[in-house]
Scaffold this motif. Sequence first.
Motif, PDB file in Angstrom:
ATOM      1  N   LYS A   4       0.894  -4.742 -23.612  1.00 44.93           N
ATOM      2  CA  LYS A   4      -0.110  -5.229 -24.628  1.00 44.93           C
ATOM      3  C   LYS A   4       0.831  -4.179 -25.748  1.00 44.93           C
ATOM      4  O   LYS A   4       1.068  -2.908 -25.201  1.00 44.93           O
ATOM      5  N   THR A   5       1.398  -4.499 -26.531  1.00 45.88           N
ATOM      6  CA  THR A   5       2.662  -3.931 -27.911  1.00 45.88           C
ATOM      7  C   THR A   5       2.780  -5.041 -28.767  1.00 45.88           C
ATOM      8  O   THR A   5       2.536  -5.580 -29.044  1.00 45.88           O
ATOM      9  N   PRO A   6       2.762  -3.750 -30.149  1.00 46.08           N
ATOM     10  CA  PRO A   6       3.339  -4.004 -31.787  1.00 46.08           C
ATOM     11  C   PRO A   6       4.408  -4.324 -31.470  1.00 46.08           C
ATOM     12  O   PRO A   6       5.514  -4.198 -30.748  1.00 46.08           O
ATOM     13  N   GLY A   7       4.974  -5.575 -32.161  1.00 48.00           N
ATOM     14  CA  GLY A   7       6.255  -5.670 -32.137  1.00 48.00           C
ATOM     15  C   GLY A   7       6.730  -6.868 -33.586  1.00 48.00           C
ATOM     16  O   GLY A   7       5.779  -7.485 -34.173  1.00 48.00           O
ATOM     17  N   ILE A   8       7.700  -6.200 -33.766  1.00 51.47           N
ATOM     18  CA  ILE A   8       8.820  -7.052 -35.342  1.00 51.47           C
ATOM     19  C   ILE A   8       9.534  -8.002 -35.482  1.00 51.47           C
ATOM     20  O   ILE A   8      10.381  -7.952 -34.468  1.00 51.47           O
ATOM     21  N   VAL A   9       8.736  -8.988 -35.157  1.00 52.55           N
ATOM     22  CA  VAL A   9      10.038 -10.571 -34.785  1.00 52.55           C
ATOM     23  C   VAL A   9      10.997 -10.411 -36.108  1.00 52.55           C
ATOM     24  O   VAL A   9      11.053  -9.956 -37.352  1.00 52.55           O
ATOM     25  N   LEU A  10      11.860 -10.031 -35.144  1.00 52.11           N
ATOM     26  CA  LEU A  10      13.349 -10.027 -36.316  1.00 52.11           C
ATOM     27  C   LEU A  10      14.088 -11.977 -36.089  1.00 52.11           C
ATOM     28  O   LEU A  10      15.215 -12.041 -37.644  1.00 52.11           O
ATOM     29  N   ARG A  11      13.555 -12.543 -35.078  1.00 51.56           N
ATOM     30  CA  ARG A  11      14.741 -13.990 -34.976  1.00 51.56           C
ATOM     31  C   ARG A  11      13.527 -14.318 -35.029  1.00 51.56           C
ATOM     32  O   ARG A  11      12.694 -14.575 -33.317  1.00 51.56           O
ATOM     33  N   THR A  12      13.800 -15.896 -35.061  1.00 49.95           N
ATOM     34  CA  THR A  12      13.104 -17.093 -34.576  1.00 49.95           C
ATOM     35  C   THR A  12      13.893 -18.617 -34.053  1.00 49.95           C
ATOM     36  O   THR A  12      14.708 -19.417 -35.666  1.00 49.95           O
ATOM     37  N   VAL A  13      13.669 -18.773 -33.225  1.00 53.59           N
ATOM     38  CA  VAL A  13      15.142 -19.933 -33.198  1.00 53.59           C
ATOM     39  C   VAL A  13      14.427 -21.131 -32.382  1.00 53.59           C
ATOM     40  O   VAL A  13      13.932 -21.060 -31.457  1.00 53.59           O
ATOM     41  N   THR A  26      10.112  -4.571 -30.217  1.00 53.87           N
ATOM     42  CA  THR A  26       8.814  -3.876 -29.472  1.00 53.87           C
ATOM     43  C   THR A  26       8.799  -2.411 -29.410  1.00 53.87           C
ATOM     44  O   THR A  26       9.561  -1.935 -29.385  1.00 53.87           O
ATOM     45  N   GLU A  27       7.393  -2.082 -29.371  1.00 49.05           N
ATOM     46  CA  GLU A  27       6.808  -0.565 -29.217  1.00 49.05           C
ATOM     47  C   GLU A  27       7.598  -0.163 -27.979  1.00 49.05           C
ATOM     48  O   GLU A  27       7.714   0.974 -27.570  1.00 49.05           O
ATOM     49  N   LEU A  28       6.727  -0.884 -26.620  1.00 47.87           N
ATOM     50  CA  LEU A  28       7.447  -0.513 -25.812  1.00 47.87           C
ATOM     51  C   LEU A  28       8.493  -1.131 -24.460  1.00 47.87           C
ATOM     52  O   LEU A  28       8.948  -0.123 -24.340  1.00 47.87           O
ATOM     53  N   PHE A  29       9.083  -2.203 -25.253  1.00 43.43           N
ATOM     54  CA  PHE A  29       9.907  -1.897 -24.269  1.00 43.43           C
ATOM     55  C   PHE A  29      11.212  -2.695 -25.387  1.00 43.43           C
ATOM     56  O   PHE A  29      12.904  -2.302 -24.693  1.00 43.43           O
ATOM     57  N   GLY A  30      10.963  -1.656 -26.461  1.00 41.15           N
ATOM     58  CA  GLY A  30      12.408  -2.086 -27.563  1.00 41.15           C
ATOM     59  C   GLY A  30      12.880  -3.896 -28.019  1.00 41.15           C
ATOM     60  O   GLY A  30      12.430  -4.624 -27.870  1.00 41.15           O
ATOM     61  N   ILE A  31      13.622  -3.934 -28.188  1.00 41.06           N
ATOM     62  CA  ILE A  31      14.481  -5.427 -28.724  1.00 41.06           C
ATOM     63  C   ILE A  31      14.310  -6.454 -27.381  1.00 41.06           C
ATOM     64  O   ILE A  31      15.053  -6.026 -26.328  1.00 41.06           O
ATOM     65  N   GLN A  32      13.351  -7.585 -27.288  1.00 38.02           N
ATOM     66  CA  GLN A  32      13.130  -8.686 -25.776  1.00 38.02           C
ATOM     67  C   GLN A  32      13.123  -9.702 -26.525  1.00 38.02           C
ATOM     68  O   GLN A  32      12.973  -9.950 -28.222  1.00 38.02           O
ATOM     69  N   SER A  33      13.792 -10.767 -25.268  1.00 38.06           N
ATOM     70  CA  SER A  33      13.479 -12.476 -26.215  1.00 38.06           C
ATOM     71  C   SER A  33      12.359 -12.485 -25.411  1.00 38.06           C
ATOM     72  O   SER A  33      11.556 -12.465 -24.382  1.00 38.06           O
TER      73      SER A  33
END
Length: 244
Positions: A4-13, A26-33
């Motif tokens: 479980k982690t909060p996250g901010i959407v940066l890009r949607t493709v 994400t707070e837990l894993f940094g930037i992820q795809s």
Amino acid sequence: MLHKTPGIVLRTVKYGDASVILSIFTELFGIQSYIVNGVRSSKPKAARGNILQPGNILDLVVYHNDQKNLHRISEFKLGHVYTSMHVNIVKNTVALYLIELLQKVLRQPEHNPELYQFAESVFKALDTEPTAVAANLPLYFTLKLAIHLGFHFGGHYSEYTPYLDLQEGVFTDLPPHHSNYLDEVSSEITDRLQQVVYAADLGKIELNKERRRNMLYAYLDFYKVHLPDFKELHSPPILHEILG
């Protein structure tokens, strides 16, 4: 494993006929795809795709494997409901700048909860605070983000150190022997911005369009000194036009 982690959407493709690939800080894993299937279909659940627009803060349940570059999301929902950011043109344009800057500096997955929490707080402030605050948020965010990345302007503005040397990153007593520095007014404002604790206080700092523009470009030049692969941003010209 599920996390479980909060996250901010940066890009949607868009991907395929009905799926999307997301870049999420994400707070837990940094930037992820992440790949999300079925959110662009004609079925009722497709409306959930609106949740995935850039800038949104999500509560996520994700599958994670350090050996993979593309992950899957088990569950997602809005972690914060914006009231004005997506519909106010000034705030939406500021959000685009914040998102682009984060994309430029977050190159590798890295656990950095303090940086995440700072970014999330700025997006929430952008939504709730008046436009006078929103107009100064790009400057504030750019300065504070640099601190989280490990570099910042040293010292403070005073009558004895009234110039900010952007090449060396310090306040100095005399103008340096190059043109890459801020004048006394911009140097003093920069020091005030660095000392702001609560975003609401940004509304007390009055700036005209030209000074705000020059200061932001100066800060971005400072990024180039410390991040050699830092590229030009596309959003500042649009930002300055809207803020003007």
